[in-house]
Design a protein around this motif. Structure first.
Motif, short mmCIF file in Angstrom:
data_model
loop_
_atom_site.label_atom_id
_atom_site.label_comp_id
_atom_site.label_asym_id
_atom_site.label_seq_id
_atom_site.Cartn_x
_atom_site.Cartn_y
_atom_site.Cartn_z
N SER A 117 -38.57 14.02 -11.49
CA SER A 117 -38.82 12.60 -11.74
C SER A 117 -38.79 12.20 -13.20
O SER A 117 -38.87 11.00 -13.50
CB SER A 117 -40.17 12.19 -11.13
OG SER A 117 -40.03 12.04 -9.73
N LYS A 120 -36.36 9.53 -13.89
CA LYS A 120 -36.69 8.10 -13.85
C LYS A 120 -36.77 7.50 -15.25
O LYS A 120 -36.38 6.35 -15.47
CB LYS A 120 -38.01 7.87 -13.11
CG LYS A 120 -37.97 8.19 -11.62
CD LYS A 120 -39.33 7.91 -10.97
CE LYS A 120 -39.28 8.09 -9.47
NZ LYS A 120 -39.17 9.49 -9.04
N HIS A 162 -42.78 -0.02 -10.40
CA HIS A 162 -43.33 0.43 -9.12
C HIS A 162 -44.30 -0.58 -8.50
O HIS A 162 -45.31 -0.21 -7.92
CB HIS A 162 -44.03 1.78 -9.28
CG HIS A 162 -43.10 2.92 -9.60
ND1 HIS A 162 -42.20 3.44 -8.69
CD2 HIS A 162 -42.94 3.64 -10.73
CE1 HIS A 162 -41.53 4.43 -9.26
NE2 HIS A 162 -41.95 4.56 -10.50
N ASN A 168 -41.44 4.31 0.84
CA ASN A 168 -40.80 5.48 0.26
C ASN A 168 -39.77 6.08 1.22
O ASN A 168 -40.13 6.48 2.33
CB ASN A 168 -41.85 6.53 -0.11
CG ASN A 168 -41.32 7.53 -1.13
OD1 ASN A 168 -40.17 7.93 -1.10
ND2 ASN A 168 -42.20 7.94 -2.04
N ASN A 213 -40.26 6.54 -4.93
CA ASN A 213 -38.91 6.97 -5.30
C ASN A 213 -37.84 5.97 -4.92
O ASN A 213 -36.78 5.91 -5.57
CB ASN A 213 -38.61 8.31 -4.63
CG ASN A 213 -39.41 9.45 -5.22
OD1 ASN A 213 -39.64 9.51 -6.42
ND2 ASN A 213 -39.86 10.36 -4.37
N TYR A 216 -36.29 3.68 -7.70
CA TYR A 216 -35.29 4.20 -8.64
C TYR A 216 -33.97 4.55 -7.96
O TYR A 216 -32.93 4.56 -8.60
CB TYR A 216 -35.89 5.37 -9.43
CG TYR A 216 -36.73 4.81 -10.56
CD1 TYR A 216 -36.25 4.78 -11.85
CD2 TYR A 216 -37.97 4.23 -10.31
CE1 TYR A 216 -36.98 4.21 -12.88
CE2 TYR A 216 -38.72 3.65 -11.32
CZ TYR A 216 -38.22 3.64 -12.61
OH TYR A 216 -38.94 3.05 -13.62
N ASP A 282 -33.77 8.59 -8.96
CA ASP A 282 -35.16 9.04 -8.97
C ASP A 282 -35.26 10.51 -9.37
O ASP A 282 -36.32 11.00 -9.76
CB ASP A 282 -35.81 8.82 -7.61
CG ASP A 282 -35.08 9.55 -6.48
OD1 ASP A 282 -33.87 9.82 -6.60
OD2 ASP A 282 -35.73 9.84 -5.44
#
Length: 401
Positions: A117, A120, A162, A168, A213, A216, A282
């Motif tokens: 991550s 990101k 976010h 998700n 996630n 992204y 992500d």
């Protein structure tokens, strides 16, 4: 050529897009277009922050980081790399373990490791460059960019921080009625499946923070739509090539995975893959600590964004609950009552764990990557106490300083 290279990064990005558009209609522009593409500029660090470190300062901090490394990395047989730099100068750098345990290929300074991550942070940087180049707006509705996107109130900003409310995808695709688990999932598949099954939001957009996630994965689709390139090539043009991040790339699992750093559980047991390997934005950027140092130098540069946009990145957006933790635009943060702030992002995908710590007040970056599952990478954040007055819970004496 020199005039082109001296232009601000965002201006050259606009020029690149403009020349690409002209290329379709005027063959006479081909040579000029190729020249601009081939010399897409390196973002220069802010030289005002690059004061040369004294040898004694480097030696003392290296000694302390060595104690940390011995206590947490050596004893836990971490497989990966740790780098600490101030003012762009490396204070400590160490590599250990294997990128491929079967062949006994050792990890070294040039070994790219899955960033999980921390990807990101880099996806967000690319989006902000496009915003700075006026190719999209932070508060633009996603539906105006991706026409089939079914959530009218979600903006680019609420994906970045976010607060979109999207569910998700990693859980949504667990349902075998939703997806055949013999098939790999792509970013476009996520959008198409959400449309087909009318996936509900988990909460009203911008009501609160929930790390997700899917945000992204959608930002990667936006990058593709705006640039006209696939995410892999777009990131190469916008970020990797300009910064000379020569060991950094978006993995193509079908063609490249077996030749790159593998992912392991403890004792180098190979970590099985799943249907989500081909989703990007992500995750799925591979890089090295030294390349991430180049990235850090770029986003700390005055040429990266306008002061206004830069302030949008490094501020908190979620104050519904009291606490020190918050999230900016692609970056986690801690902030305390005295105004002190610490910026970071962690990652975990299969056996890969990562940590990117940005001490903006001190111009320090701490980068820890591992391809064999460990939480020791996350402990690297406590090295911040060497460089500034950060009230972190782990005491200095516990680090062995």
């Amino acid at each position: 050529m020199k005039k082109l290279i001296s232009l601000p990064f965002s201006a050259l990005l606009v020029l690149l897009f403009s020349l690409n558009a002209c290329k379709k209609d005027d063959k006479s522009t081909t040579a000029a277009t190729e020249t601009v593409q081939d010399t897409f500029p390196h973002i220069r660090p802010n030289t005002n922050k690059q004061k040369k470190l004294a040898p004694d300062y480097i030696a003392e901090n290296r000694r302390k980081i060595e104690l940390f490394y011995q206590k947490y990395w050596d004893k836990n047989e971490v497989s990966g790399g740790l780098l600490v730099a101030k003012n762009g100068q490396i204070i400590f750098e160490r590599y250990s373990g294997y990128s491929n345990f079967d062949t006994k290929k050792e990890i070294d300074v040039n070994t790219p490791i899955h960033l999980a991550s921390v990807t990101k942070r880099i996806t967000a940087a690319a989006i902000m460059v496009l915003v700075h180049a006026e190719k999209l707006e932070l508060d633009q509705k996603v539906k105006t960019i991706l026409p089939t996107f079914p959530y009218p109130n979600i903006t680019v900003r609420t994906l970045l921080n976010h607060r979109s409310g999207l569910t998700n995808y990693t859980y949504f695709f667990d349902d075998r009625k939703v997806w055949n688990h013999q098939k790999q999932v792509t970013n476009q598949d996520i959008l198409d499946v959400f449309v087909k099954f009318e996936a509900p939001l988990d909460f009203k957009t911008d009501k609160h923070f929930a790390y997700c996630n899917t945000n992204y994965a959608m930002l990667a689709l936006i990058i593709e739509k705006i640039t006209g390139l696939n995410y892999r090539d777009a990131m190469k043009k916008i970020i990797f090539e300009p910064l000379k991040m020569d060991q950094t790339f978006v993995i193509d699992y079908e063609k490249e995975y077996r030749n790159e750093s593998q992912s392991y559980k403890g004792k180098y047991r190979f970590h099985e893959l799943n249907l989500l390997e081909t989703v990007y934005g992500d995750k799925n950027i591979y890089s090295t600590p030294r390349d991430l140092l180049k990235f850090h130098q770029a986003v700390a540069s005055k040429d990266y964004l306008s002061p206004k946009l830069n302030s949008e990145v490094f501020k908190g957006y979620s104050y519904e609950r009291k606490g020190t933790r918050n999230y900016g635009l692609g970056i986690r943060m801690m902030e305390w009552n005295d105004g002190k702030q610490l910026f970071y992002h962690n990652g975990w995908w299969h056996g890969n764990t990562s940590s990117y710590v940005d001490l903006r007040d001190e111009n320090v970056v701490i980068i820890a990557l591992s391809n064999k599952y460990t939480t020791m990478t996350y402990k690297s954040i406590y090295l911040a106490t060497l460089f500034g007055d950060y009230p972190l819970k782990l005491k200095k004496d516990e680090l062995g300083f």
